[in-house]
Design a protein around this motif. Structure first.
Motif, PDB file in Angstrom:
ATOM      1  N   ALA A 149      -3.885  -6.741  -3.417  1.00 33.59           N
ATOM      2  CA  ALA A 149      -2.762  -5.857  -3.084  1.00 33.59           C
ATOM      3  C   ALA A 149      -3.275  -4.487  -2.654  1.00 33.59           C
ATOM      4  CB  ALA A 149      -1.824  -5.722  -4.282  1.00 33.59           C
ATOM      5  N   GLY A 150      -4.289  -3.984  -3.355  1.00 33.72           N
ATOM      6  CA  GLY A 150      -4.849  -2.680  -3.012  1.00 33.72           C
ATOM      7  C   GLY A 150      -5.396  -2.636  -1.596  1.00 33.72           C
ATOM      8  N   VAL A 151      -6.114  -3.686  -1.213  1.00 38.51           N
ATOM      9  CA  VAL A 151      -6.695  -3.739   0.131  1.00 38.51           C
ATOM     10  C   VAL A 151      -5.605  -3.872   1.194  1.00 38.51           C
ATOM     11  CG1 VAL A 151      -8.067  -5.190   1.688  1.00 38.51           C
ATOM     12  CG2 VAL A 151      -8.963  -4.558  -0.566  1.00 38.51           C
ATOM     13  N   MET A 152      -4.604  -4.714   0.940  1.00 35.54           N
ATOM     14  CA  MET A 152      -3.518  -4.870   1.900  1.00 35.54           C
ATOM     15  C   MET A 152      -2.782  -3.551   2.121  1.00 35.54           C
ATOM     16  SD  MET A 152      -2.007  -8.594   0.743  1.00 35.54           S
ATOM     17  CE  MET A 152      -0.652  -8.524   1.900  1.00 35.54           C
ATOM     18  N   ILE A 153      -2.520  -2.835   1.043  1.00 36.79           N
ATOM     19  CA  ILE A 153      -1.822  -1.548   1.141  1.00 36.79           C
ATOM     20  C   ILE A 153      -2.716  -0.517   1.830  1.00 36.79           C
ATOM     21  CG2 ILE A 153      -0.830   0.346  -0.216  1.00 36.79           C
ATOM     22  CD1 ILE A 153      -0.070  -1.829  -2.303  1.00 36.79           C
ATOM     23  N   LEU A 154      -4.015  -0.563   1.546  1.00 36.20           N
ATOM     24  CA  LEU A 154      -4.953   0.358   2.200  1.00 36.20           C
ATOM     25  C   LEU A 154      -4.928   0.174   3.708  1.00 36.20           C
ATOM     26  CD1 LEU A 154      -7.264   2.467   1.915  1.00 36.20           C
ATOM     27  CD2 LEU A 154      -8.851   0.525   1.805  1.00 36.20           C
ATOM     28  N   TRP A 155      -4.913  -1.085   4.157  1.00 34.61           N
ATOM     29  CA  TRP A 155      -4.898  -1.349   5.607  1.00 34.61           C
ATOM     30  C   TRP A 155      -3.572  -0.950   6.242  1.00 34.61           C
ATOM     31  CZ3 TRP A 155      -8.670  -2.527   9.016  1.00 34.61           C
ATOM     32  CH2 TRP A 155      -9.927  -2.834   8.483  1.00 34.61           C
ATOM     33  N   LEU A 156      -2.479  -1.091   5.491  1.00 32.09           N
ATOM     34  CA  LEU A 156      -1.189  -0.603   6.002  1.00 32.09           C
ATOM     35  C   LEU A 156      -1.250   0.909   6.197  1.00 32.09           C
ATOM     36  CD1 LEU A 156       1.796  -0.889   6.723  1.00 32.09           C
ATOM     37  CD2 LEU A 156       2.321  -0.762   4.257  1.00 32.09           C
ATOM     38  N   SER A 157      -1.838   1.595   5.247  1.00 28.34           N
ATOM     39  CA  SER A 157      -2.027   3.042   5.365  1.00 28.34           C
ATOM     40  C   SER A 157      -2.859   3.378   6.601  1.00 28.34           C
ATOM     41  CB  SER A 157      -2.716   3.580   4.100  1.00 28.34           C
ATOM     42  OG  SER A 157      -3.143   4.911   4.276  1.00 28.34           O
ATOM     43  N   GLY A 158      -3.939   2.612   6.808  1.00 24.11           N
ATOM     44  CA  GLY A 158      -4.801   2.859   7.964  1.00 24.11           C
ATOM     45  C   GLY A 158      -4.095   2.607   9.281  1.00 24.11           C
ATOM     46  N   PHE A 159      -3.247   1.556   9.306  1.00 24.80           N
ATOM     47  CA  PHE A 159      -2.489   1.260  10.522  1.00 24.80           C
ATOM     48  C   PHE A 159      -1.535   2.401  10.845  1.00 24.80           C
ATOM     49  CE2 PHE A 159       1.401  -0.582  12.410  1.00 24.80           C
ATOM     50  CZ  PHE A 159       0.867  -0.975  13.634  1.00 24.80           C
ATOM     51  N   LEU A 160      -0.808   2.881   9.847  1.00 28.59           N
ATOM     52  CA  LEU A 160       0.122   3.991  10.068  1.00 28.59           C
ATOM     53  C   LEU A 160      -0.625   5.270  10.437  1.00 28.59           C
ATOM     54  CD1 LEU A 160       2.698   3.383   7.181  1.00 28.59           C
ATOM     55  CD2 LEU A 160       2.989   2.951   9.644  1.00 28.59           C
ATOM     56  N   ASP A 161      -1.849   5.400   9.948  1.00 27.63           N
ATOM     57  CA  ASP A 161      -2.670   6.554  10.303  1.00 27.63           C
ATOM     58  C   ASP A 161      -3.006   6.547  11.793  1.00 27.63           C
ATOM     59  OD1 ASP A 161      -4.347   8.866   9.646  1.00 27.63           O
ATOM     60  OD2 ASP A 161      -6.034   7.537  10.024  1.00 27.63           O
ATOM     61  N   ALA A 162      -3.119   5.352  12.365  1.00 28.57           N
ATOM     62  CA  ALA A 162      -3.335   5.254  13.818  1.00 28.57           C
ATOM     63  C   ALA A 162      -2.026   5.453  14.576  1.00 28.57           C
ATOM     64  CB  ALA A 162      -3.942   3.894  14.162  1.00 28.57           C
ATOM     65  N   VAL A 163      -0.929   4.979  13.996  1.00 31.54           N
ATOM     66  CA  VAL A 163       0.377   5.074  14.652  1.00 31.54           C
ATOM     67  C   VAL A 163       0.821   6.528  14.796  1.00 31.54           C
ATOM     68  CG1 VAL A 163       2.845   4.574  14.356  1.00 31.54           C
ATOM     69  CG2 VAL A 163       1.144   2.771  14.004  1.00 31.54           C
TER      70      VAL A 163
END
Length: 199
Positions: free
Chosen positions: A53-67
């Motif tokens: 869960a931590g990794v999945m949420i981290l990648w969501l954060s990273g995606f929004l950081d690009a958005v």
């Protein structure tokens, strides 16, 4: 490296997401804050022993950081303040993952390696930000984005490996440290060339 050379492959998804979020009334800075809070939540999941869960949420954060950057460009609202928030929040999210792992693995060897990882990130980011501030070159960012072996995506991959395979945390941390040092030296030598050319 992946950010520089692979951005075009994922840019359509980033652009469509940015367009949608702008349509529903969010601004780039709103998404920057959302990405930051999601990134902190990722470290909380890591601390409480929920690595997937931590990794999945981290990648969501990273995606929004690009958005958020794409939103700023689409809405022509790029600002120096947005850049400050973006870079600062990125580092805090990274520190959150390191702290979460340190709290879960208080053995002296692991703590020492995580300390050296933090130092290597500071070393690499200091060069990156200094060159960005001093160079007159431009990129799709609001300052010169110096390419390197370890960019944001590589960092996320290595953090993910550290979180998912904590039985081998020491090995992944050593690899991360080596990648950061190589990137820092790579950027340092490039900085010397760039700044000489601009004189």
């Amino acid at each position: 490296m992946l950010d520089t050379h692979g951005r075009t492959a994922v840019q359509p998804i980033i652009s469509k997401t940015a367009h949608y979020l702008l349509r529903i009334g969010l601004t780039a800075n709103h998404v920057t804050y959302i990405a930051f809070f999601i990134g902190i939540i990722a470290s909380i999941f890591v601390y409480f022993g929920q690595p997937i869960a931590g990794v999945m949420i981290l990648w969501l954060s990273g995606f929004l950081d690009a958005v958020d950057g794409s939103m700023a460009r689409q809405s022509k609202s790029s600002s120096s303040w947005g850049t400050v928030l973006d870079v600062t929040f990125d580092r805090v999210v990274e520190v959150g993952i390191i702290v979460a792992l340190a709290l879960r693995h208080p053995e002296p060897t692991i703590l020492t390696l995580l300390l050296f990882l933090a130092i290597s990130i500071i070393f690499t980011m200091t060069i990156f930000l200094t060159v960005g501030a001093l160079s007159v070159k431009e990129s799709y960012k609001s300052f010169y984005y110096q390419p390197g072996l370890a960019e944001r995506t590589e960092g996320f991959i290595l953090f993910s490996l550290m979180v998912l395979f904590q039985a081998h945390l020491a090995i992944w941390t050593v690899i991360f440290i080596a990648v950061e040092i190589i990137t820092g030296l790579q950027r340092l030598f490039e900085a010397r060339r760039i700044l000489k050319e601009e004189k």
